[in-house]
Design an enzyme around this catalytic site. Structure first.
Site, PDB file in Angstrom:
ATOM      1  N   LYS A 239      37.286  38.455  29.567  1.00 54.12           N
ATOM      2  CA  LYS A 239      38.499  38.253  28.783  1.00 54.12           C
ATOM      3  C   LYS A 239      38.225  37.275  27.641  1.00 54.12           C
ATOM      4  O   LYS A 239      37.386  36.371  27.772  1.00 54.12           O
ATOM      5  CB  LYS A 239      39.603  37.640  29.659  1.00 54.12           C
ATOM      6  N   ARG A 313      43.022  45.966  41.747  1.00 51.77           N
ATOM      7  CA  ARG A 313      43.209  47.213  42.507  1.00 51.77           C
ATOM      8  C   ARG A 313      42.024  47.488  43.428  1.00 51.77           C
ATOM      9  O   ARG A 313      42.164  48.181  44.434  1.00 51.77           O
ATOM     10  CB  ARG A 313      43.446  48.368  41.543  1.00 51.77           C
TER      11      ARG A 313
END
Length: 459
Positions: A239, A313
């Protein structure tokens, strides 16, 4: 248990009257000319959030008027603990049970302050005498659970890694005589949780699965799963620094799961509770999992890693597979999963995805009823094709960039049986700015609504 809510009033307790703009004229008409003149002279109009102090014959404060948008608004009294002078106050109005409970809860939520690292202001919060009709149990459950979410999320990753998150679960288990097991590091591979291990293995703070159980095994099974990414750098798909600024909150799903467990145990609901939290750090090292790696999962399907920043996830799929293996009567997961949900719904509305219409309707209706709203998004089956992989059973992301929250939900759905009533809440777990009762920082969103559904179904 709630320090700013007092059992009884004393001689110095000040009466506090809530007044709406529309109701101010009627209230003034019932007062003495001196009181009415004073209120008009200071310019009080009943604007929500405003207050006016009425002097007594000795020059002290004899009465407080508090402007509210509606007396039964959950947040009507939430700004008062911080704005009123320290002391004790008692609501001078006849409140039904629902309104009294909401008033007390709003006051309690407005009495939160995260002060672990900074000395709190000398001025403490104002106290409220419990409204007579308030449901104290409901207020204490909701307030302490919300504080738990806020405390866990607000704690920076230096002091809230996988081990510390596990300790929070162990502390909760000790309080309610629950059992907790923590599977750590290499044992995750030995016990067949390969996706959790893959995401967390790069960190020197070993990944783990936290497994809390409570209640009579003969009671209906209710299982709560929470995403516990204690810090998310994005992994090798790193990021930008601006996107990491609040990534300490990426374990917000875990905080919600533990807090919901707390509410269930405090209420003594007749359920067999299980809370599963995969706890990891997604960081960069020579052992980081990589784009285009193919990961094994507990349930069996292989996953191609399209993006290492879609790690939540991956850890959830192993936890959901384990949760589903027991065929619970209800399965809920909380996760700070996608930026796409925030783009669609903003910070206040968790995105709900659900494989059971009755459960989805119950959750959305409860959210409206308890002022803890959420919004349902479809598990739109045609979008599942976007997760197809040429080398594995499924990819963890799509390549087209569309419907990111929905495709994340579709990924998770692959690991839950069709017959298991399952709800997925993609929540932000954060207030970007302060409002009455909702300070900037960690926040519980969807928590009270989920509890209301569980209590109604199984209580």
């Amino acid at each position: 248990m709630l320090a700013t809510l007092l059992a009884v009033d004393g001689p110095d307790t000040v009466a506090l009257t809530p007044v709406t703009k529309a109701g101010l004229a009627d209230w003034l008409a019932a007062q003495s000319p001196a009181v009415a003149s004073w209120v008009k002279a200071v310019g009080f109009t009943g604007e929500a959030g405003s207050t006016v102090f009425l002097p007594g014959p000795d020059g002290g404060v004899a009465h407080v008027l508090a402007g509210v948008s509606a007396i039964d608004d959950l947040w009507a009294f939430a700004g008062l603990p911080a704005s009123l002078p320290a002391g004790s106050y008692k609501i001078d109005a006849t409140l039904d049970a629902r309104t009294a409970t909401r008033a007390a809860l709003g006051w309690a939520l407005g009495s939160y302050r995260f002060s672990r690292y900074k000395k709190p202001p000398e001025k403490g919060f104002a106290n409220l005498v419990w409204p007579a009709a308030a449901d104290r149990g409901e207020v204490e459950r909701a307030a302490t659970a919300t504080w738990l979410v806020r405390d866990l999320v607000n704690t920076p990753a230096c002091d809230m890694g996988p081990a510390e998150l596990a300790q929070a679960a162990q502390d909760l288990a000790a309080e309610f005589d629950a059992a907790v097991e923590v599977i750590v590091g290499q044992d995750l591979l030995d016990r067949d949780y390969p996706a959790i291990h893959a995401v967390g293995r790069a960190s020197p703070r070993a990944p783990r699965l936290i497994d809390l159980r409570w209640g009579n095994p003969q009671h209906p099974k209710v299982t709560i799963v929470g995403k516990g990414v204690c810090f998310d750098t994005g992994g090798l798909d790193l990021k930008p620094s601006s996107a990491m600024l609040i990534m300490k909150k990426d374990m917000g799903g875990a905080a919600h799961a533990l807090a919901l467990g707390r509410m269930i145990m405090m209420a003594g609901l007749p359920v067999r509770l299980r809370v599963l939290v995969p706890a990891v750090e997604n960081v960069v090292s020579g052992d980081s999992f990589k784009p285009q790696d193919v990961l094994k999962t507990r349930k069996g399907p292989t996953v191609e890693v399209g993006n290492t920043d879609a790690e939540g996830r991956l850890i959830l799929c192993d936890a959901l597979a384990e949760a589903d293996s027991e065929k619970p009567e209800l399965l809920i997961d909380f996760a700070t999963l996608t930026g796409a949900a925030r783009v669609a719904l903003g910070p206040d509305l968790p995105a709900l995805m659900c494989n059971d219409d009755a459960l989805a309707n119950d959750l959305t209706e409860a959210g409206t009823a308890v002022d803890d709203p959420m919004w349902r998004l479809p598990l739109w089956a045609p979008y599942r094709k976007g997760l197809d992989s040429k080398v594995a059973d499924i990819n963890n992301v799509t390549t087209n960039g569309f419907a990111g929250a929905i495709t994340a939900g579709l990924f998770l759905q692959e690991f839950v049986s069709k017959g298991t009533p399952w709800a997925h809440l993609d929540t932000y777990a954060w207030n970007g700015s302060a409002r009455p009762g909702r300070p900037e920082g960690g926040e519980a969103l969807g928590l009270r609504a989920a509890y209301a559904v569980i209590a109604k179904r199984f209580g």
